[in-house]
Design an enzyme around this catalytic site. Structure first.
Site, mmCIF file in Angstrom:
data_model
loop_
_atom_site.group_PDB
_atom_site.id
_atom_site.type_symbol
_atom_site.label_atom_id
_atom_site.label_comp_id
_atom_site.label_asym_id
_atom_site.label_seq_id
_atom_site.Cartn_x
_atom_site.Cartn_y
_atom_site.Cartn_z
ATOM 1 C CB ALA B 106 -0.903 0.014 1.227
ATOM 2 C CE LYS B 107 5.362 4.962 -0.080
ATOM 3 N NZ LYS B 107 6.491 4.116 0.368
ATOM 4 N N GLY B 108 0.316 5.782 0.696
ATOM 5 C CA GLY B 108 -0.612 6.894 0.803
ATOM 6 C C GLY B 108 0.146 8.196 0.749
ATOM 7 C CG ASP B 147 7.239 7.250 2.142
ATOM 8 O OD1 ASP B 147 7.511 6.067 1.962
ATOM 9 O OD2 ASP B 147 7.445 8.132 1.270
#
Ligand SMILES: Nc1ncnc2c1ncn2[C@@H]1O[C@H](COP(=O)(O)OP(=O)(O)OP(=O)(O)O)[C@@H](O)[C@H]1O
Ligand SMILES: [Mg+2]
Lengths: 113, 417
Positions: B106-108, B147
């Protein structure tokens, strides 16, 4: 957490090592004269190893320490037992479930400090 | 800018397509693996310090969850865009698969510049963004981490917002938390330590004795700085360290601890006395055994790749090597430890943090580091074996292994309903 170091070194290296280990915080050491072989099966550099292994004299050290000083102790051994050649030795690190000092019945870290 | 950004997604897809063709994956499965499972676009309104209303845009993308809950960072940066987030989410799927973590990717992100926002505003953005994606995240669903532009404090706010909503404390919803809230020992330098384990394994398989080896480290942030320190402690000679300001060079070796002290005081590497100062690009042309790019993407290009003299390149950063440069390194028989492998230590210790949080039982730093070594070594040797058996380079081997495992999990689970 208690850890046990079992290490195998060249007998000649014992003398200088024991003092340095005390400086590193070690409170007890057991040694025994043992024989063993490693990857070269006891053959010197240049000799071709065959199936007949040669057991060479080594000294075995058994040291139980707290995890806190473990790294210092292993670093000391690596530094002082090194010969720059094959057969300098090896260190094994084992977990220790518990320790008990017989006289006082202290256990755990108290038993080794 | 926009065209270049679209490129990240296109490039990621074309690399995936090449990998899937090599694996002879069937067209239906290929279509499945190209698509993210869930894409959220949310708007994040906040009241600023001056009392006005400001609206930010946020994303959360889950690429694949067939091997476990989704895992990936959240970035706050003005250049955040959906294509980039989709690409990074997919890369997380492959990374988790390669090192064998039971996670999908996943990434946001939020389009925002944290350097221009007050702590108060950042907190509002974080809490509202969390609320907007709250149904999609959770310790069994999707676990965010820090991040670019986010940190342990941001994770603490997410943890708090999520926990308040659920009515009880849920530490497993994020990783990269402060230690006092259930963060893991050893997370700070996990990426670097993992990278160093892959370097040591590489030396072993190449039959190179690790005494007297010289290292150049590009980047002096968390990854580069810690990698330099760990390698220095192991007796490697750090001959060069560079960052945005300069490249410090000393043939006899640098002391990264000393340089760190200098950097903390002066906020720059410039002017450090025990080294020669070179233009920062020169880090790539120096005589050394190991090069660790630990800065940004696309640093090793067709312009400088030919000048690299190192025998080993360990990609501490994400995507530091362009595809053209990669070909040149291959021609010159340089052993590249690809990013998915070399920098997987970070997500691995994130996994440990999640496990510890779920168990409410915490490990010592030593335990964490030993478990990290086990995972990194296993991943390295699996990749190396695959690369030898299939006669492909490490990067190709890593993608093939990672993608094949996700394809297998996907096909075993089948298509619902
Ligand atoms: N795997 C092992 N299990 C038990 N004892 C061992 C093992 N390896 C080494 N030893 C003991 O350690 C001693 C020293 O080993 P040695 O230093 O020769 O190891 P090695 O692996 O051959 O490394 P090197 O290539 O540096 O010689 C041996 O004589 C033996 O007593
Ligand atoms: Mg030997």
């Amino acid at each position: 957490m208690l850890k046990k170091i079992e290490c195998f070194i060249q007998p000649l290296k014992l003398d200088s090592l024991k003092d340095a280990l005390i400086d590193a915080g070690v409170e007890g050491i057991t040694i025994s004269e043992v024989s063993g072989f490693g990857r070269q099966r006891g053959y010197a550099q240049g000799e071709k190893p065959n199936r007949n292994v040669k057991f060479l004299p080594k000294v075995k050290l058994e040291i139980v320490v707290d995890e806190e000083i473990l790294d210092d102790v292993t670093k000391t051994i690596v530094k002082l037992a090194a010969t720059g050649k094959f057969g300098s030795g090896k260190i094994f690190i084992l977990p220790v479930e518990d320790a008990i000092r017989i006289r006082t019945k202290e256990s755990g870290i108290s038993a080794i400090t | 800018m926009a065209a270049e950004k679209n490129n990240v997604w296109e490039m990621t897809l074309s690399r995936l397509d090449a990998t899937m063709d090599l694996l002879k994956i069937k067209p239906g499965m290929q279509k499945y693996l190209r698509q993210p499972r869930k894409t959220l676009e949310v708007s994040v309104p906040i009241k600023t310090d001056s009392g006005s209303i400001e609206i930010f845009k946020g994303y959360r993308v889950q690429h694949n969850t067939n091997r476990g809950p989704a895992k990936g960072g959240i970035r706050y940066h003005p250049d955040v865009n959906l294509d980039e987030i989709k690409a990074l989410a997919m890369l997380m799927t492959w990374k988790c698969s390669l090192v064998g973590l039971p996670f999908g990717g996943a990434k946001g992100g939020v389009i925002a510049d944290p350097t221009k926002l007050s702590a108060n505003e950042l907190e509002h953005i974080t809490r509202r963004y969390t609320f907007e994606i709250i149904d999609a995240i959770g310790p069994d669903k999707d676990i965010p981490a820090p991040d670019v532009g986010t940190n342990a404090q941001v994770m603490a706010w997410i943890l708090d917002t999520y926990s308040m909503d659920k009515g009880h404390s849920v530490p497993g919803v994020v990783t990269g938390k402060p230690i006092s809230l259930g963060g893991s020992q050893g997370r700070e330098d996990a990426t670097s330590r993992g990278c160093v384990y892959t370097i040591l394994s590489t030396l072993k398989v190449m039959g190179i004795d690790s005494t007297d080896l010289s290292v150049a480290v590009q980047g002096f942030g968390n990854v580069g700085g810690n990698a330099a320190k760990i390698l220095y402690d192991l007796g490697f000679k750090i001959i060069a360290i560079s960052d945005v300001s300069a490249c410090l060079y000393n043939k006899k070796g640098l002391n990264p601890f000393d340089i760190e002290d200098y950097f903390k005081k002066n906020k720059t590497l410039c002017g450090y006395s025990s080294a020669e100062e070179l233009p920062r690009e020169e880090i790539f042309g120096l005589e050394c055994d190991i090069l660790v790019p630990a800065a940004l993407e696309n640093q090793i290009t067709e312009k400088n790749a030919g000048g690299i003299k190192a025998k080993i390149v360990a990609e501490g950063a994400n995507a530091p090597t362009t595809p053209e440069a990669d070909k040149i390194l291959k021609q010159n028989s340089i052993f590249v430890i690809p990013d998915v492998l070399a920098n997987a230590g970070g997500v691995t210790v994130s996994y440990f943090e999640w496990v510890q949080g779920n168990l409410s039982y915490f490990w010592t730093k030593r335990e964490v580091n030993l478990k990290l070594r086990d995972i990194m070594e296993r991943a390295f040797y699996e990749t190396y074996k695959f690369s030898s058996e299939h006669k492909v380079d490490m990067r190709t081997a890593a993608s093939m292994l990672a993608v094949s495992r996700v394809a297998e999990a996907t096909s075993l689970r089948g298509i619902y309903p």
